[in-house]
Design an enzyme around this catalytic site. Structure first.
Site, mmCIF file in Angstrom:
data_model
loop_
_atom_site.group_PDB
_atom_site.id
_atom_site.type_symbol
_atom_site.label_atom_id
_atom_site.label_comp_id
_atom_site.label_asym_id
_atom_site.label_seq_id
_atom_site.Cartn_x
_atom_site.Cartn_y
_atom_site.Cartn_z
ATOM 1 N N SER A 1 8.462 -11.878 36.172
ATOM 2 C CA SER A 1 8.310 -10.429 36.097
ATOM 3 C C SER A 1 6.855 -10.011 36.104
ATOM 4 O O SER A 1 6.556 -8.814 36.144
ATOM 5 C CB SER A 1 8.982 -9.889 34.830
ATOM 6 O OG SER A 1 8.378 -10.448 33.675
ATOM 7 N N HIS B 1 13.202 -10.799 41.729
ATOM 8 C CA HIS B 1 13.201 -10.377 40.335
ATOM 9 C C HIS B 1 14.507 -9.666 40.006
ATOM 10 O O HIS B 1 14.716 -8.513 40.393
ATOM 11 C CB HIS B 1 11.996 -9.474 40.063
ATOM 12 C CG HIS B 1 11.864 -9.084 38.633
ATOM 13 N ND1 HIS B 1 11.389 -7.855 38.232
ATOM 14 C CD2 HIS B 1 12.162 -9.752 37.486
ATOM 15 C CE1 HIS B 1 11.386 -7.793 36.917
ATOM 16 N NE2 HIS B 1 11.854 -8.934 36.444
ATOM 17 N N GLU C 1 14.317 -6.902 42.902
ATOM 18 C CA GLU C 1 13.051 -6.685 43.599
ATOM 19 C C GLU C 1 12.737 -7.951 44.404
ATOM 20 O O GLU C 1 12.756 -9.058 43.852
ATOM 21 C CB GLU C 1 11.922 -6.414 42.614
ATOM 22 C CG GLU C 1 12.040 -5.079 41.896
ATOM 23 C CD GLU C 1 10.982 -4.887 40.830
ATOM 24 O OE1 GLU C 1 10.459 -3.767 40.718
ATOM 25 O OE2 GLU C 1 10.698 -5.853 40.086
ATOM 26 N N ASN D 1 8.568 -2.682 36.460
ATOM 27 C CA ASN D 1 7.802 -2.917 35.236
ATOM 28 C C ASN D 1 6.461 -2.196 35.224
ATOM 29 O O ASN D 1 5.910 -1.930 34.152
ATOM 30 C CB ASN D 1 7.599 -4.417 35.016
ATOM 31 C CG ASN D 1 8.831 -5.063 34.430
ATOM 32 O OD1 ASN D 1 9.649 -4.401 33.811
ATOM 33 N ND2 ASN D 1 8.991 -6.360 34.638
#
Length: 283
Positions: free
Chosen positions: A119, A140, A152, A191
């Site tokens: 991440s 991800h 992702e 994120n």
């Protein structure tokens, strides 16, 4: 590229979810953990999750049994040799990831795709630990992988376009996920937005601006979020939040991305959220 057998390295909370998703999608899965004890813990997570699906009427017993039979469990990375795609989901430590990708580089077919679920670690740093960085990219997933629809897909400057296309097709057509392509930058898409939001909530709580429950209720009832930021931080894991915030700050060097002191202290104290039974709330 036809992908019929996938490997998952690391079957903790995230990896076990990906194992289940892949097995329930009709794939053969090789699930690898470092020790027999961790293998059994991962197997238990997958079986418990599928049993829960049966109990709730979301999965019939035949489908559960077929998915269970499709999973091979191992401690040996060499057992992934027949996989067309391998996803690494081990803890966020670059030396560990480089060690694993070095072995995969040796044992996998030259056309196999090597993906990391990191991440926050730059994908290129992982890719350059292999002799074929064009076969490496990020995939991800989000927790719980059995429920969350997003993946992702992160390509580096060296990822071959056909590898990105194959990974994207695999995630969408085989696993039924929605893919968002993201650049190889700290935080990717989700994120980079989410973790600063969580950190701002922690700073608000630390300063006494509002209580934890008031912050969470305000965002649920006022912004329509299904879960407040502090409850979400506990679910993600405060150690993961801290690591990601540190990666964002290291990448962009902006105060906005810096982790708040309280987050560092809670992690140091072992209060990591749901997985330890105590974070901003008790579980």
């Amino acid at each position: 590229m036809e992908i019929s057998t996938v490997g998952v390295i690391g079957v903790g909370t995230m990896g076990s979810g990906v194992v289940e998703v892949a097995a329930r999608s009709g794939l053969q899965v090789v699930a690898r953990e470092a020790t027999p004890e961790l293998v059994e813990a991962g197997r238990g997570r997958v079986e418990k999750s599928m049993d829960r699906g049966v109990a709730r009427g979301k999965l019939d017993e035949a489908a559960r049994d077929a998915a269970s039979a499709a999973i091979a469990w191992t401690t040996d990375l060499d057992d992934l040799a027949g996989c067309q795609l391998v996803l690494e989901a081990v803890p966020e430590r670059l030396p560990l990831k480089l060690e694993i990708f070095g072995v995969l580089d040796r044992v996998l077919d030259p056309a196999a795709i090597m993906a990391t679920n990191t991440s926050s670690i730059p994908i290129i740093d992982v890719a350059m630990g292999t002799s074929r960085p064009e076969q490496v990219l990020g995939m991800h997933f989000f927790n719980p992988a059995t429920v969350m629809k997003l993946v992702e897909v992160i390509s580096t400057q060296l990822t071959a376009p056909e590898v990105t296309e194959a990974a994207t097709a695999f995630a969408t057509k085989t696993l039924g996920k929605r893919v968002v392509p993201a650049p190889d930058r700290a935080g990717f898409v989700v994120n980079k937005l989410l973790v600063p939001y969580i950190c701002q909530a922690i700073e608000m709580y630390e300063s006494g601006h509002a209580s934890a429950s008031d912050i969470d209720d305000a965002m649920k009832l006022g912004a329509g979020h299904p879960m407040g930021p502090l409850t979400l931080a506990d679910l993600i894991g405060l150690d993961v939040c801290l690591f990601t915030a540190e990666s964002l700050y290291a990448e962009y060097a902006e105060r906005f991305y810096a982790p708040p002191p309280l987050l560092r202290r809670m992690v140091a104290a072992g209060r990591l959220g749901r997985k330890t039974g105590q974070g901003f709330y008790e579980y």
